[in-house]
Design an enzyme around this catalytic site. Structure first.
Site, PDB file in Angstrom:
ATOM      1  CB  ALA A  62      30.197  31.814  42.051  1.00  0.00           C
ATOM      2  NE  ARG A 114      37.744  44.968  40.435  1.00  0.00           N
ATOM      3  CZ  ARG A 114      38.349  44.946  41.725  1.00  0.00           C
ATOM      4  NH1 ARG A 114      39.136  45.495  42.152  1.00  0.00           N
ATOM      5  NH2 ARG A 114      37.885  44.054  42.617  1.00  0.00           N
ATOM      6  CE  LYS A 117      38.350  36.983  41.009  1.00  0.00           C
ATOM      7  NZ  LYS A 117      38.394  38.302  41.884  1.00  0.00           N
ATOM      8  N   GLY A 153      26.078  37.146  46.865  1.00  0.00           N
ATOM      9  CA  GLY A 153      26.935  37.519  48.025  1.00  0.00           C
ATOM     10  C   GLY A 153      27.476  36.449  48.531  1.00  0.00           C
ATOM     11  N   GLY A 180      36.414  44.386  54.307  1.00  0.00           N
ATOM     12  CA  GLY A 180      35.824  44.078  55.676  1.00  0.00           C
ATOM     13  C   GLY A 180      36.605  44.614  56.809  1.00  0.00           C
ATOM     14  CG  ASN A 223      40.024  41.765  43.169  1.00  0.00           C
ATOM     15  OD1 ASN A 223      39.313  40.782  43.043  1.00  0.00           O
ATOM     16  ND2 ASN A 223      40.466  42.529  44.305  1.00  0.00           N
ATOM     17  NE  ARG A 238      79.056  13.064  -2.916  1.00  0.00           N
ATOM     18  CZ  ARG A 238      80.434  12.863  -2.309  1.00  0.00           C
ATOM     19  NH1 ARG A 238      81.417  12.686  -3.181  1.00  0.00           N
ATOM     20  NH2 ARG A 238      80.558  12.642  -1.120  1.00  0.00           N
TER      21      ARG A 238
HETATM   22  C1  UD1 Z   1      34.862  40.235  51.012  1.00  0.00           C
HETATM   23  C2  UD1 Z   1      34.369  40.092  52.285  1.00  0.00           C
HETATM   24  C3  UD1 Z   1      35.305  41.217  53.204  1.00  0.00           C
HETATM   25  C4  UD1 Z   1      36.720  40.886  52.954  1.00  0.00           C
HETATM   26  C5  UD1 Z   1      37.041  40.574  51.409  1.00  0.00           C
HETATM   27  C6  UD1 Z   1      38.332  39.905  51.330  1.00  0.00           C
HETATM   28  C7  UD1 Z   1      31.965  39.664  52.649  1.00  0.00           C
HETATM   29  C8  UD1 Z   1      30.711  40.307  52.713  1.00  0.00           C
HETATM   30  N1  UD1 Z   1      32.962  40.707  52.593  1.00  0.00           N
HETATM   31  O1  UD1 Z   1      34.326  41.162  50.322  1.00  0.00           O
HETATM   32  O2  UD1 Z   1      35.067  41.324  54.397  1.00  0.00           O
HETATM   33  O3  UD1 Z   1      37.687  42.038  53.355  1.00  0.00           O
HETATM   34  O4  UD1 Z   1      36.189  39.560  50.860  1.00  0.00           O
HETATM   35  O5  UD1 Z   1      38.872  40.174  49.796  1.00  0.00           O
HETATM   36  O6  UD1 Z   1      32.240  38.277  52.560  1.00  0.00           O
HETATM   37  N2  UD1 Z   1      31.798  35.193  45.772  1.00  0.00           N
HETATM   38  C9  UD1 Z   1      30.828  34.178  45.263  1.00  0.00           C
HETATM   39  N3  UD1 Z   1      29.740  34.475  45.023  1.00  0.00           N
HETATM   40  C10 UD1 Z   1      29.050  35.531  45.314  1.00  0.00           C
HETATM   41  C11 UD1 Z   1      29.813  36.691  45.874  1.00  0.00           C
HETATM   42  C12 UD1 Z   1      31.505  36.586  46.050  1.00  0.00           C
HETATM   43  O7  UD1 Z   1      31.407  33.015  44.859  1.00  0.00           O
HETATM   44  O8  UD1 Z   1      27.997  35.851  45.484  1.00  0.00           O
HETATM   45  C13 UD1 Z   1      33.140  35.044  45.575  1.00  0.00           C
HETATM   46  C14 UD1 Z   1      33.909  35.832  44.849  1.00  0.00           C
HETATM   47  O9  UD1 Z   1      34.333  35.164  43.496  1.00  0.00           O
HETATM   48  C15 UD1 Z   1      35.190  35.987  45.470  1.00  0.00           C
HETATM   49  C16 UD1 Z   1      34.771  36.142  46.851  1.00  0.00           C
HETATM   50  O10 UD1 Z   1      33.823  35.145  47.030  1.00  0.00           O
HETATM   51  O11 UD1 Z   1      36.317  34.833  45.334  1.00  0.00           O
HETATM   52  C17 UD1 Z   1      34.853  37.507  47.515  1.00  0.00           C
HETATM   53  O12 UD1 Z   1      33.619  38.032  46.876  1.00  0.00           O
HETATM   54  P1  UD1 Z   1      33.793  39.626  46.621  1.00  0.00           P
HETATM   55  O13 UD1 Z   1      32.578  40.045  46.073  1.00  0.00           O
HETATM   56  O14 UD1 Z   1      35.253  39.981  46.100  1.00  0.00           O
HETATM   57  O15 UD1 Z   1      33.729  40.159  48.218  1.00  0.00           O
HETATM   58  P2  UD1 Z   1      34.384  41.424  48.879  1.00  0.00           P
HETATM   59  O16 UD1 Z   1      33.472  42.393  48.309  1.00  0.00           O
HETATM   60  O17 UD1 Z   1      35.811  41.921  48.339  1.00  0.00           O
HETATM   61 CA    CA Z   2      37.300  40.859  46.662  1.00  0.00          CA
END
Ligand code: UD1
Ligand code: CA
Length: 453
Positions: A10, A15, A22, A78, A137, A224, A437
């Site tokens: 989602a 970036r 994406k 999240g 994380g 990303n 021709r």
């Molecule tokens: C997340 C993890 C982190 C890990 C990292 C690896 C959490 C809280 N953190 O962090 O521990 O090291 O991934 O890349 O889980 N997404 C949704 N809906 C949302 C939020 C995110 O579909 O509301 C999807 C994003 O499209 C993406 C994935 O979930 O594909 C990860 O989301 P992102 O926001 O990039 O998480 P990070 O902060 O990188």
């Molecule tokens: Ca990420």
């Protein structure tokens, strides 16, 4: 236990700086998300759910006729909130594997290992050690046991020095996962519902939490931006070429070939530099592809040689054909055995029977060409009258001189010969010589023009 896979897709992907969501950015010619879905299906998942949001219906729209569930996450609050969107229809008795739509290189083999090493009632996270863990994380362990995951922005100094990071992949029984997700809060540095917070809840409930390390960082890399996309492309290409080399396919340079789809090869196939394969392509035994070729959705028979700089699309050949250099085979070009198509020749929606030669500067469209035909340089099948397409039929053993226009619809009989420079508008009988021709004249007293001063 039956397996559900929930794929988080989602996020916006700011970036990428692109209008395309994406997870639809292409990797090896297919959306990032398609690679993740393929992996889920290789695992034999009983139920695949994609959580989408950014990009709206264009994301499901890119997968027509698919057999998985789509859950809309209208606001991206999240990763925990995202998983929650897919949970209501997930059966309680399943295990749930959570994958990210932007982590396309993860192999089914690694995930099998995760599934096999985790008991049905345990939770597992896939981790990896990184030289520079910044941004990820961190996996917090107590001895061997994982006790929590702390995000970069919420980590203490001591926790920031942990090299083992969370790849985001998680495996958990559905029933407790539903419960824990309901209890998530967003009281953290980013104000998000973190999926990773369920780890601490599981530990509190006495559920075993495994941390299983992936073998390489490359496999779990999240995409990303365009730079990471290009890195993933090279990594995936290297993997595809390695598989083909293990099957015996020869490459002049494994780093200079691109496979955007499925390439199937027989024995002793050799591929020179800068060959691009798109869609489904099959190459028979002993096929030789010279440098700089684009081959899309085509089948080339055993022993066929494609010389440099050809463009071949939705076409097929029998055995021992020779194509190019600089030839274009458009959709529906079908060569039988031992056919030669030379330089600057374009063939479209036509069948060419055994042993025929079309060697230079020719257009053959909407035609049926017999066996043993020789088509002279600069021959054109005039298949289009400005409104409709018409067919040209050329019999066996026909000899067509250079510079002939065949105005379709037209038939040329077996064994006929057509004199060079003819524009043929009427059917040509078998075994006869036909010439059209105008008479050659010499203009007496003609003077070359002189440049005005
Ligand atoms: C997340 C993890 C982190 C890990 C990292 C690896 C959490 C809280 N953190 O962090 O521990 O090291 O991934 O890349 O889980 N997404 C949704 N809906 C949302 C939020 C995110 O579909 O509301 C999807 C994003 O499209 C993406 C994935 O979930 O594909 C990860 O989301 P992102 O926001 O990039 O998480 P990070 O902060 O990188
Ligand atoms: Ca990420």
């Amino acid at each position: 236990m039956p397996l559900s896979v929930i794929i988080l897709a989602a996020g916006q992907g700011t970036r990428m700086r692109s209008d395309l969501p994406k997870v639809l950015q292409p990797l090896a010619g297919r959306p990032l998300l398609a690679h993740v879905v393929d992996t889920a299906q290789q695992l034999g998942a009983d139920d695949v759910c994609v959580v989408y949001g950014h990009g709206g219906d264009t994301v499901p729209g890119a997968f027509p006729g698919n057999e998985f569930r789509w859950s809309l996450q209208a606001q991206q609050l999240g990763t925990g909130h995202a998983v929650q969107q897919g949970m209501p229809e997930t059966p309680d008795e399943n295990r749930v594997l959570i994958l990210f739509g932007d982590v396309p290189l993860l192999t089914a083999a690694t995930l099998e290992r995760l599934l096999n090493q985790t008991a049905d009632n345990e939770l597992a996270v896939l981790s990896v050690d990184m030289d520079d863990p910044t941004g990820y994380g961190r996996i917090v362990r107590d001895g061997e046991n994982v006790v929590g995951i702390v995000e970069q922005k919420d980590a203490s100094e001591a926790q920031l020095s942990i090299a083992e990071i969370n790849t985001g992949v998680m495996l958990c029984p559905a029933e407790p996962l539903k419960r824990w997700l309901k209890n998530l809060g967003n009281d953290n540095a980013q104000g998000e519902y973190y999926l990773t917070d369920v780890i601490a809840m599981a530990v509190r409930d006495g559920t075993g939490v495994k941390g299983i390390r992936a073998d390489s960082w490359v496999e779990v890399m999240g995409i990303n931006d365009k730079k990471q996309l290009a890195e993933a492309e090279r990594a995936l290409q290297a993997r595809l070429v390695d598989e083909l080399m293990a099957q015996g396919v020869g490459f002049a340079d494994p780093a200079r070939v691109d496979i955007r789809g499925k390439l199937t090869c027989g024995k002793d196939v050799f591929i020179d530099v800068n060959a691009v394969f798109e869609g489904e392509v099959s190459l028979g035994d002993g096929v030789h592809i010279e440098s700089n070729n684009l081959i899309r959705d085509s089948q080339l028979g055993a022993g066929t040689v494609v010389h440099s700089n050809c463009h071949i699309e939705s076409s097929a050949t029998g055995a021992n054909c020779e194509i190019g250099p600089f030839a274009r085979m458009r959709p529906g070009a079908e060569l039988a055995n031992n056919v030669k198509v030379g330089n600057f020749v374009e063939i479209k929606k036509s069948t060419i029977a055994d042993g025929s030669k079309i060697n230079h500067l020719t257009y053959i469209g909407d035609s049926e060409v017999g066996t043993g035909v020789n088509v002279g340089a600069g021959t054109i099948t005039c298949n289009y009258d400005g409104a409709n397409k018409h067919k040209t039929t050329i019999g066996d053993d026909v000899f067509i001189g250079s510079g002939v226009n065949l105005v379709a619809p037209i038939e040329v009989g077996n064994g006929a010969t057509i004199g060079a420079g003819s524009t043929i508008t009427k059917s040509v009988p078998d075994e006869q010589l036909v010439i059209e021709r105008s008479k050659q004249v010499t203009i007496k007293g003609w003077k070359k023009p002189v440049k005005k001063t």
